[in-house]
Design a protein around this motif. Sequence first.
Motif, PDB file in Angstrom:
ATOM      1  N   SER A  50     -42.782 -33.713 -24.042  1.00  0.00           N
ATOM      2  CA  SER A  50     -42.693 -32.320 -23.545  1.00  0.00           C
ATOM      3  C   SER A  50     -43.506 -31.414 -24.555  1.00  0.00           C
ATOM      4  O   SER A  50     -43.405 -31.607 -25.633  1.00  0.00           O
ATOM      5  N   TYR A  51     -44.032 -30.235 -23.928  1.00  0.00           N
ATOM      6  CA  TYR A  51     -44.681 -29.308 -24.613  1.00  0.00           C
ATOM      7  C   TYR A  51     -43.828 -28.623 -25.789  1.00  0.00           C
ATOM      8  O   TYR A  51     -44.171 -28.038 -26.595  1.00  0.00           O
ATOM      9  N   ASN A  52     -42.509 -28.631 -25.396  1.00  0.00           N
ATOM     10  CA  ASN A  52     -41.543 -27.701 -26.148  1.00  0.00           C
ATOM     11  C   ASN A  52     -40.490 -28.411 -27.229  1.00  0.00           C
ATOM     12  O   ASN A  52     -39.669 -27.724 -27.598  1.00  0.00           O
ATOM     13  N   VAL A  53     -40.629 -30.030 -27.062  1.00  0.00           N
ATOM     14  CA  VAL A  53     -39.639 -30.693 -27.957  1.00  0.00           C
ATOM     15  C   VAL A  53     -40.567 -31.047 -29.075  1.00  0.00           C
ATOM     16  O   VAL A  53     -41.405 -31.939 -29.130  1.00  0.00           O
TER      17      VAL A  53
END
Lengths: 431, 144
Positions: free
Chosen positions: B97-100
């Motif tokens: 994921s791009y946000n994890v």
Amino acid sequence: MRELEKTFQVPIGPVHPALKEPIRFTFQVEGERIVGVDIKPGFAHRGIEFMGTKRNLIQVLYLSERICGICSISHPIALTQAVENAAGIEVPPRAQYIRVIVSELERIHSHLLWAGVAAHELGFDTLLHLTWKVREKVMDILEEITGNRVDYAIPIFGGVRRDITPEQYPQVQDMLRYYRGLFEELAERFLRDASVEARTRDVGVLTPEEAEALSAVGPTARASGLRKDVRQDWPYLVYGDLGIKAITPEDYGTETRGDVYDRVIVRLLEVAQSMDIIERCLEDMPAGEITSIPKVPALLAQLKKAEGEGIGRHEAPRGEVIHYIRLEAGKEEPVVWKVKAPTYSNLMSWVPMFRDQEIADIPIIAASIDPCMCCMDRVHLVRAGRDELVWKEKLLALSREKTKRIQSRVTASGPRVTALSPRSADHGGEA
Amino acid sequence: MKLTSFKRALWVFHVSTGSCNGCDIEIVAALTPRYDVERFGIRLVGTPRHADVLLVTGTVTRPMAERLRRIYEQTPDPKAVVVVGGCGATSGVFYESYNVLGPVDEIVPVDVYVPGCPPRPEAIIDGVVKAVAKLEKLAAGEPV
């Protein structure tokens, strides 16, 4: 005039503010009065929809369960319906009943959890411990039926993964008897306690017009008098046969005011409603298969061939959850997956609720839409340009002071205080 | 270690760095009457500056990484970090994921891992007891 600005961090849920995601409030206050609020969510955004489009649908199902640990059956129920609609998979009747039973069990645990949190925000820790103690009974049943206290992994495309065995029926019925016996006591503690009433009546009001305009859902909308419930309005699974009616404070015999007290009424009545639904389901549940495609490889193959789009909606404990999915033939993973969680719809109702309220009422109003407040929240006050950090403890202390203040007033003015309240106040004062 | 060797009350600060709430409600369940860890003096506090133990839940999201680091620095020594749940320990189902950013130990040092999705309250209590053992060694000046 002194102008204050403060930032308040509340941990609430993931993807969309379903639950425990760190969230920031910016309040504009004049003295003790709140004149405006700005909300900044997004701290717990994990990109779940993005991750989902890179995995096969069964992996997506497990991912959907981890959108939220409290609504851990609501998201899978909405997702399985969306996929079943898109792929044209039938669900056997028994599986539909089991899905309904587990989701109503979840509603009981979630509403009791909320009631405890609400009591804590008012400074009534005795009541928090009482509700969480009785909540363990439904957790035991969930564990007995599903194998886990949280994250039940019950629905799968085409049915459910576990049956409810005849030996488990008496245990569930025993739980229903336990809660029915306790219901009067809980109602007494929450609805007929003078201090709780004084702290929640006419606090955080959301008018029916505002609820309608802001598209509030679930108990937040129903407490404002909107008879709005997916189970009643667009029946799915076997809810159509169960004759569900949306609950508003009028069902308790009081006029609807749309305040925090009304939200307590609605949630408590819904616990009773869920118990009736579970009892009815246990009686009506037919024997038979629990899934239409028992073999997972066969299921995956069928899903891979499916083409189309589907929507699944479910009345989660906090309101309507919607999943949209688009499948393409030859692809194991969904092309599009969109989730709309209930708190996303309810978030903006905080704005009218907070208007003209006191700082000490922030915790209970924020908790009243059930965003699941956690322990990391803090408040950032800017007073005449000087920074001042206020942690949750300070807010809680303010809230407790107000309860005490009000309590001395209500105790002096009337005999309505129950035996519990003086004890709770002492408890609240010590901490 | 036996629970009778508790030398002092243990104050715990709970941080959710992108958790799904599952572990968080089990932490509260551990504090309430069925499990009741408060009888051992273990209680949640409202600020890391008062805490002996940090209970971290969830995989670390991009905006929370810096805040987690800051919370760790604000916790006075000697301290212990307990990660509750599979996501905090390994990032669990949250990958690609791009946000994890990943598991908690990539951001701050971790002493105890409590696996499970979510762990039962008994397991969380066991994790905190292991953290107590570390803190008491640190307080006695023994190597950890």
